[in-house]
Design an enzyme around this catalytic site. Structure first.
Site, PDB file in Angstrom:
ATOM      1  CG  ASP B  11     -39.677-120.530 -39.711  1.00  0.00           C
ATOM      2  OD1 ASP B  11     -38.693-120.328 -40.439  1.00  0.00           O
ATOM      3  OD2 ASP B  11     -40.851-120.459 -40.101  1.00  0.00           O
ATOM      4  CG  ASP B 130     -40.948-112.151 -46.878  1.00  0.00           C
ATOM      5  OD1 ASP B 130     -40.295-113.134 -47.278  1.00  0.00           O
ATOM      6  OD2 ASP B 130     -40.968-111.801 -45.678  1.00  0.00           O
TER       7      ASP B 130
END
Lengths: 201, 251
Positions: B11, B130
């Site tokens: 990330d 997601d």
């Protein structure tokens, strides 16, 4: 290995060629991106990349005249991924004719496997100086939905629901379905072997 | 034999690697280019760079980082976060990314998937989804999992495949950050109903979780961040154990 050989990566607007240039750089060589016929003809080694769709890639090659230039090259030429497929007689993708260098017709995976094949698979039945010091069953990185059925020009084989040709050779022309520039140390060695080939046949 | 892939996820925020626990509370975990090269050396099969601030802040300055990574890395990598147009993708691929992953932008304008696969090929289009299980139904969420939608996970996944996605990266919001294992039941259903590779994400805590997601979840690849970043699991140990469990991996 000739230290100052001229390496040209054919740039015809298809895909990720930066990675190939970087991979050559990591081996200590410089490669030039070019779509210029003269520059390509004069190179010691030519790399013919390709990511994308076969029909539109062939259109780009025809519109620039490179479809005539490539089959007449006399120095070692390495087609990578779609580049290799375009060097065959034809492809089911976009129902297009190819450059007719390798005697094979490209087909779509249609045998219950997930498509595209994405990931690391093994190369076997290795028969070429391109695979010097590479062991049977080493892993290479592949991303493709179309494949070359086993054929007489085969120098490496892979299994994905079916046995197929992952590398081809005819005269001064070589092709690999996998991405040597993304295949870790195995890929680096194969690229190095290509750069080690005699300069002109 | 095609192997199962192990994918560390880096990330990225402001050019640095961070790891969110349930997407909140960030911790710094190093320089992305250095970390990428180290992971390639350790046996990672591929890497994902996710600009987690992108969806909110519209950061599109990943191009330089992608170029730096491509110069060093000899394994494939995917870039995601805030990608919303053909032009965005064109720059990232030209700079050396192998694939891009799109998420919220695909939900907002599903045609983007068609445009990208037609122009660049399915093989470089990863659609990240997601989702969260709400009263027994898996619902797609946006903006790093913060915004719920009415979309059903399985319906959306099928649409994404039909529109030309090459892979699906499925993160279970219920599992992410918990270290209790991947959402294997939902993953197995995705794998059965679709014919493109599925990457499992969210919930990796130990080696058994990886084994489960390949064997029970039928995943083609498994993605994790903190267990790798904080060296709770070494990739070489992970692959050795998977291999002895009969799972094909590249060693």
């Amino acid at each position: 290995m000739k230290e100052n050989q001229k390496i040209v990566i054919i740039d015809y607007g298809a895909g990720n060629i930066q990675s190939i240039k970087f991979a050559v750089q990591r081996l200590g060589f410089e490669a030039k991106l070019s779509s210029n016929a003269e520059e390509i003809r004069n190179a010691d080694k030519v790399i013919f990349p390709g990511v994308g769709e076969a029909g539109s890639a062939m259109k780009m090659l025809r519109s620039t005249g490179l479809d005539k230039v490539i089959p007449e090259l006399t120095q070692p030429v390495l087609g990578i991924c779609l580049g290799m497929q375009l060097m065959c007689n034809s492809s089911e993708e976009g129902d297009t004719t190819g450059l007719g260098i390798f005697n094979a017709d490209v087909k779509k995976f249609n045998n219950g496997v997930k498509v595209p094949q994405i990931g690391w698979n093994q190369i076997t039945n290795l028969e070429s100086p391109l695979f010097n010091t590479i062991e049977e069953g080493e892993y290479v990185y592949l991303v493709h939905s179309y494949y070359v059925p086993e054929c007489t020009d085969e120098i490496a084989r892979t299994e994905y629901g079916v046995n197929y040709s992952t590398a081809l050779h005819r005269n001064n022309f070589y092709g690999v379905q996998f991405h040597p520039e993304k295949s870790s140390k195995t890929g680096e060695q194969i690229l190095k072997n290509f750069l080690n080939l005699e300069l002109r046949s | 034999m095609l192997t199962k892939r192990i994918i560390p996820c880096l990330d990225i925020k402001n050019g640095r690697t961070v790891k969110g626990v349930n997407f909140i509370d960030l911790r710094d975990a190093g320089d992305p280019v250095e970390l990428a090269a180290a992971y390639a050396e350790k046996g990672a099969d591929e890497l994902v760079f996710l600009d987690i601030s992108a969806t909110e802040e519209k950061r599109k300055t990943l191009a330089k980082l992608v170029l730096d990574v491509a110069e060093q890395l000899n394994i494939p990598f995917t870039v995601g976060g805030g990608i919303s147009s053909v032009e965005d993708v064109d720059i990232l691929l030209k700079n050396g990314a192998d694939k891009v992953s799109i998420n919220s932008s695909a939900v907002k304008r599903p045609e983007l998937i068609n445009e990208l696969s037609e122009k660049f090929g399915s093989q470089c289009v990863v659609v990240a989804i997601d989702a969260k299980n709400i009263d027994g139904k898996w619902k797609v969420h946006l903006v790093g999992g913060k915004v719920p939608t009415d979309l059903d996970l399985f319906d959306w996944a099928k649409e994404v495949e039909q529109r030309g996605a090459g892979e699906i990266l499925f993160t279970s919001m219920d599992h992410d950050g918990t270290k209790n294992g991947f959402a294997d039941e939902a993953l197995a259903r995705l794998s059965e109903e679709l014919n493109i590779p599925i990457i499992a994400s969210g919930g990796a805590g130990n080696i058994q979780h990886f084994q489960n997601t390949f064997q029970i979840g039928k995943a083609d690849a498994a993605l994790a961040a903190s267990v790798f970043h904080f060296k709770e699991i070494e990739i070489s140990d992970l692959k050795t154990q998977l291999k002895s469990a009969g799972i094909p991996v590249r060693i």
